[in-house]
Design a protein around this motif. Structure first.
Motif, PDB file in Angstrom:
ATOM      1  N   LEU A   1       0.817  -1.201   0.000  1.00 40.57           N
ATOM      2  CA  LEU A   1       0.000   0.000   0.000  1.00 40.57           C
ATOM      3  C   LEU A   1       0.856   1.259   0.000  1.00 40.57           C
ATOM      4  CD1 LEU A   1      -3.260   0.976   1.398  1.00 40.57           C
ATOM      5  CD2 LEU A   1      -1.355   2.186   2.437  1.00 40.57           C
ATOM      6  N   ILE A   2       1.917   1.250   0.800  1.00 39.48           N
ATOM      7  CA  ILE A   2       2.794   2.415   0.871  1.00 39.48           C
ATOM      8  C   ILE A   2       3.412   2.708  -0.495  1.00 39.48           C
ATOM      9  CG2 ILE A   2       4.978   3.274   1.791  1.00 39.48           C
ATOM     10  CD1 ILE A   2       2.734   3.510   3.780  1.00 39.48           C
ATOM     11  N   LYS A   3       3.912   1.699  -1.167  1.00 38.02           N
ATOM     12  CA  LYS A   3       4.552   1.897  -2.466  1.00 38.02           C
ATOM     13  C   LYS A   3       3.566   2.481  -3.475  1.00 38.02           C
ATOM     14  CE  LYS A   3       8.451   0.009  -1.079  1.00 38.02           C
ATOM     15  NZ  LYS A   3       9.664   0.826  -0.818  1.00 38.02           N
ATOM     16  N   LYS A   4       2.350   1.931  -3.499  1.00 36.69           N
ATOM     17  CA  LYS A   4       1.357   2.435  -4.444  1.00 36.69           C
ATOM     18  C   LYS A   4       0.925   3.854  -4.075  1.00 36.69           C
ATOM     19  CE  LYS A   4      -0.666  -1.708  -6.466  1.00 36.69           C
ATOM     20  NZ  LYS A   4      -0.416  -1.227  -7.844  1.00 36.69           N
ATOM     21  N   SER A   5       0.811   4.122  -2.800  1.00 37.17           N
ATOM     22  CA  SER A   5       0.410   5.458  -2.348  1.00 37.17           C
ATOM     23  C   SER A   5       1.471   6.489  -2.693  1.00 37.17           C
ATOM     24  CB  SER A   5       0.168   5.440  -0.836  1.00 37.17           C
ATOM     25  OG  SER A   5      -0.828   4.512  -0.483  1.00 37.17           O
ATOM     26  N   PHE A   6       2.720   6.165  -2.432  1.00 35.40           N
ATOM     27  CA  PHE A   6       3.800   7.101  -2.737  1.00 35.40           C
ATOM     28  C   PHE A   6       3.941   7.317  -4.243  1.00 35.40           C
ATOM     29  CE2 PHE A   6       6.431   6.456   1.420  1.00 35.40           C
ATOM     30  CZ  PHE A   6       5.382   6.979   2.149  1.00 35.40           C
ATOM     31  N   ALA A   7       3.696   6.268  -5.029  1.00 36.59           N
ATOM     32  CA  ALA A   7       3.737   6.411  -6.493  1.00 36.59           C
ATOM     33  C   ALA A   7       2.621   7.350  -6.954  1.00 36.59           C
ATOM     34  CB  ALA A   7       3.603   5.049  -7.163  1.00 36.59           C
ATOM     35  N   LEU A   8       1.435   7.217  -6.357  1.00 34.42           N
ATOM     36  CA  LEU A   8       0.328   8.110  -6.712  1.00 34.42           C
ATOM     37  C   LEU A   8       0.640   9.538  -6.298  1.00 34.42           C
ATOM     38  CD1 LEU A   8      -2.560   8.745  -7.636  1.00 34.42           C
ATOM     39  CD2 LEU A   8      -3.349   8.033  -5.360  1.00 34.42           C
ATOM     40  N   LEU A   9       1.178   9.713  -5.104  1.00 37.85           N
ATOM     41  CA  LEU A   9       1.513  11.060  -4.639  1.00 37.85           C
ATOM     42  C   LEU A   9       2.502  11.733  -5.580  1.00 37.85           C
ATOM     43  CD1 LEU A   9       1.320  13.243  -2.436  1.00 37.85           C
ATOM     44  CD2 LEU A   9       3.216  12.086  -1.262  1.00 37.85           C
ATOM     45  N   ARG A  10       3.526  10.997  -5.981  1.00 39.60           N
ATOM     46  CA  ARG A  10       4.520  11.562  -6.905  1.00 39.60           C
ATOM     47  C   ARG A  10       3.880  11.896  -8.250  1.00 39.60           C
ATOM     48  NH1 ARG A  10       8.617   9.172 -10.382  1.00 39.60           N
ATOM     49  NH2 ARG A  10      10.282  10.684 -10.736  1.00 39.60           N
TER      50      ARG A  10
ATOM     51  N   TYR B   1       8.493   3.368   8.540  1.00 40.86           N
ATOM     52  CA  TYR B   1       7.875   4.362   7.650  1.00 40.86           C
ATOM     53  C   TYR B   1       8.917   5.392   7.224  1.00 40.86           C
ATOM     54  CZ  TYR B   1       4.569   7.802   5.841  1.00 40.86           C
ATOM     55  OH  TYR B   1       3.890   8.684   5.032  1.00 40.86           O
ATOM     56  N   ASP B   2       9.755   5.839   8.155  1.00 37.32           N
ATOM     57  CA  ASP B   2      10.800   6.809   7.825  1.00 37.32           C
ATOM     58  C   ASP B   2      11.724   6.260   6.737  1.00 37.32           C
ATOM     59  OD1 ASP B   2       9.817   8.587   9.693  1.00 37.32           O
ATOM     60  OD2 ASP B   2      11.297   8.094  11.235  1.00 37.32           O
ATOM     61  N   GLU B   3      12.026   4.984   6.801  1.00 34.02           N
ATOM     62  CA  GLU B   3      12.887   4.378   5.775  1.00 34.02           C
ATOM     63  C   GLU B   3      12.229   4.434   4.411  1.00 34.02           C
ATOM     64  OE1 GLU B   3      14.315   0.486   6.634  1.00 34.02           O
ATOM     65  OE2 GLU B   3      15.051   1.012   8.635  1.00 34.02           O
TER      66      GLU B   3
ATOM     67  N   GLY C   1      14.233   9.929  -2.863  1.00 34.99           N
ATOM     68  CA  GLY C   1      15.256   9.827  -3.896  1.00 34.99           C
ATOM     69  C   GLY C   1      14.726  10.099  -5.292  1.00 34.99           C
ATOM     70  N   GLN C   2      13.396  10.072  -5.451  1.00 34.78           N
ATOM     71  CA  GLN C   2      12.788  10.329  -6.760  1.00 34.78           C
ATOM     72  C   GLN C   2      12.407  11.797  -6.952  1.00 34.78           C
ATOM     73  OE1 GLN C   2       9.560   7.439  -6.492  1.00 34.78           O
ATOM     74  NE2 GLN C   2      10.735   5.985  -7.720  1.00 34.78           N
TER      75      GLN C   2
ATOM     76  N   ASN D   1      14.714  20.695  -0.202  1.00 34.57           N
ATOM     77  CA  ASN D   1      15.442  21.270   0.922  1.00 34.57           C
ATOM     78  C   ASN D   1      15.173  20.373   2.132  1.00 34.57           C
ATOM     79  OD1 ASN D   1      15.915  22.804   3.382  1.00 34.57           O
ATOM     80  ND2 ASN D   1      16.116  24.622   2.083  1.00 34.57           N
ATOM     81  N   LEU D   2      16.142  19.527   2.465  1.00 31.99           N
ATOM     82  CA  LEU D   2      15.917  18.500   3.480  1.00 31.99           C
ATOM     83  C   LEU D   2      15.631  19.093   4.856  1.00 31.99           C
ATOM     84  CD1 LEU D   2      18.540  15.772   2.514  1.00 31.99           C
ATOM     85  CD2 LEU D   2      16.072  15.750   2.161  1.00 31.99           C
TER      86      LEU D   2
END
Length: 281
Positions: free
Chosen positions: A156-165, A233-235, A242-243, A248-249
């Motif tokens: 779910l996290i991978k798909k969610s982050f892909a959608l967000l990007r 989650y932080d990892e 990285g994508q 600005n970190l």
């Protein structure tokens, strides 16, 4: 810039009416579907609830309708005249409609919009506004999916982050991005789709690092914390970063950490996007 009435009319050329209710669609619906749509609107009024979201199915055709009453005279006048608030924002139902139009025009992964409508009072003021999208058959919202599949949190996290990007790359900045506001396909490996675009912007953020930090932190705060450790989650967030380019970190981490553990209201979220400010007072 808001769409003109002429642009909107061209997108939704079909008009159907029932008493003081009007619906504009991108195609001519069947008589049974028209009746079912107006029936849903009447149900909301008779139930005396402010907001209603529901699937409408008739003669094999399924759509999803979301209707909301405008609860004060100022909002009714603004929506009737097509005017924004002093802040420049439109009322929430209109914001969602305009954001969804823009997202569809840009090919973003969101529910396809097929129409909108409104009901006017006897005085001619819009007192209810609704939008209609295609029904995402075979999809379920991310939170429901996760409740049934808690061990598949990483998927779910991978798909969610892909959608967000994907949304961010289309300059659709979703400021209410959480598990229940994305839809996952029950079968296959299709991309997730975003829904509920009322608290969004369809332009580049003024403060991209702060906004991105909020989005990742907010996603964790809204229920995800129940399914995964914060360290894990932080990892995943660090990997996803990285994508992105030119983040600005320092600013990202400041908003990310705060948003993971603090309830942030809708107006405060908009200040993050517009001013780079997180007001926790």
């Amino acid at each position: 810039m808001a769409l003109s009435k002429h642009q909107i009319d061209r997108k939704f050329p079909c008009t159907i009416k029932d008493l003081r209710s009007t619906i504009h669609l991108d195609h001519t619906p069947s008589t049974s579907l028209s009746q079912a749509l107006f029936g849903l609107l009447n149900h909301r009024r008779q139930s005396n609830i402010k907001r209603l979201s529901a699937a409408v199915t008739s003669a094999g055709a399924s759509v999803f309708a979301k209707t909301q009453a405008l609860d004060n005279i100022k909002s009714r006048i603004r929506v009737t005249l097509g005017k924004p608030k002093r802040s420049g924002d439109f009322d929430w139902p209109v914001e969602e409609f305009l954001n969804t139009v823009e997202a569809n025009d840009r090919g973003a992964n969101v529910a396809p919009l097929i129409g909108y409508g409104y009901k006017k009072s006897r005085l001619g003021l819009v007192e209810e506004f609704f939008i209609i999208t295609h029904m995402l058959e075979g999809h379920t919202d991310g939170l429901q999916w996760l409740e049934r599949n808690p061990t598949q949190i990483e998927r779910l996290i991978k798909k969610s982050f892909a959608l967000l990007r994907s949304l961010n790359e289309s300059h659709i900045t979703h400021m209410d991005f959480w598990a229940a506001n994305l839809m996952l396909c029950e079968s296959g490996d299709l991309p997730a789709k975003g829904i509920d675009l009322e608290n969004c912007f369809h332009r580049k953020p003024h403060y991209p690092s702060e906004t991105l930090g909020f989005q990742f932190g907010f996603f964790y705060h809204r229920e995800i914390y129940r399914f995964v450790t914060e360290a894990q989650y932080d990892e995943w967030v660090e990997e996803a970063l990285g994508q992105y380019e030119n983040v600005n970190l320092e600013n990202f981490k400041r908003f990310y950490q705060a948003s993971k553990h603090t309830k942030i209201g809708r107006k405060e979220r908009r200040r993050i996007f517009l001013e780079g400010v997180l007001d926790l007072s």
